[in-house]
Design a protein around this motif. Structure first.
Motif, short mmCIF file in Angstrom:
data_model
loop_
_atom_site.label_atom_id
_atom_site.label_comp_id
_atom_site.label_asym_id
_atom_site.label_seq_id
_atom_site.Cartn_x
_atom_site.Cartn_y
_atom_site.Cartn_z
N PRO A 34 53.99 117.01 22.22
CA PRO A 34 53.19 115.87 21.79
C PRO A 34 51.73 116.27 21.57
CG PRO A 34 53.77 115.68 24.11
CD PRO A 34 54.46 116.89 23.56
N TYR A 35 51.11 115.63 20.61
CA TYR A 35 49.72 115.96 20.29
C TYR A 35 48.82 115.36 21.36
CZ TYR A 35 45.20 115.92 18.01
OH TYR A 35 43.87 116.10 17.74
N SER A 36 47.89 116.15 21.83
CA SER A 36 46.88 115.63 22.76
C SER A 36 45.55 116.33 22.49
CB SER A 36 47.30 115.86 24.21
OG SER A 36 47.30 117.23 24.52
N LYS A 37 44.47 115.59 22.74
CA LYS A 37 43.13 116.14 22.57
C LYS A 37 42.31 115.64 23.74
CE LYS A 37 39.20 116.46 19.42
NZ LYS A 37 38.56 117.37 20.28
N THR A 38 41.48 116.50 24.26
CA THR A 38 40.60 116.14 25.36
C THR A 38 39.22 115.81 24.79
OG1 THR A 38 41.79 117.64 26.82
CG2 THR A 38 39.59 116.96 27.52
N TYR A 39 38.72 114.65 25.17
CA TYR A 39 37.38 114.23 24.75
C TYR A 39 36.44 114.31 25.94
CZ TYR A 39 39.55 112.50 20.52
OH TYR A 39 40.24 112.41 19.34
N THR A 40 35.23 114.73 25.69
CA THR A 40 34.23 114.88 26.75
C THR A 40 32.97 114.13 26.35
OG1 THR A 40 33.22 116.87 25.81
CG2 THR A 40 35.13 117.20 27.26
N THR A 41 31.96 114.24 27.19
CA THR A 41 30.67 113.63 26.86
C THR A 41 30.05 114.28 25.63
OG1 THR A 41 29.61 115.08 28.48
CG2 THR A 41 30.21 112.87 29.22
N HIS A 42 30.42 115.51 25.33
CA HIS A 42 29.92 116.17 24.12
C HIS A 42 30.47 115.51 22.85
CE1 HIS A 42 28.00 119.31 26.42
NE2 HIS A 42 29.15 119.56 27.04
N ASP A 43 31.62 114.85 22.99
CA ASP A 43 32.22 114.15 21.85
C ASP A 43 31.70 112.72 21.72
OD1 ASP A 43 34.06 116.28 21.11
OD2 ASP A 43 35.09 115.81 22.99
N GLY A 44 30.96 112.26 22.72
CA GLY A 44 30.41 110.90 22.67
C GLY A 44 30.86 110.00 23.80
#
Length: 95
Positions: A34-44
């Motif tokens: 399954p597709y997953s992406k990690t978002y952080t504070t650098h991404d907003g």
């Protein structure tokens, strides 16, 4: 003699078939990940510690964090910081 050749041919066929079937089970077959992406504070994202998640009827993902609320539309974050916003809910205004 014909019967012996037939029996040997039958044995070779069974052994070959057995080998092929066993070989198929040794080949690793994997399902699509399954597709997953990690978002952080650098991404907003407003804060790295998430305390709540909610997906609304317009497909916005609302992310409650220790630093406020982030609304994610699938591409970008819109951040709401307590004390710096005026949120409208229904007919009443809450700050």
């Amino acid at each position: 003699m014909n019967t012996i050749q037939y029996s040997i041919g039958k044995i070779y066929f069974i052994l070959t078939l057995f080998f092929i079937v066993n070989l198929l089970f040794l080949i690793p077959i994997s399902a699509q990940e399954p597709y997953s992406k990690t978002y952080t504070t650098h991404d907003g994202l407003i804060h790295p510690q998430i305390t709540a998640l909610f997906k609304d009827s317009r497909n916005y993902l609302w992310i409650g964090t220790k630093g406020g609320v982030s609304r994610f539309n699938g591409k970008t974050f819109e951040n709401f910081i307590p004390g710096e916003m005026n949120v409208i809910t229904g007919n009443s205004s809450v700050s």
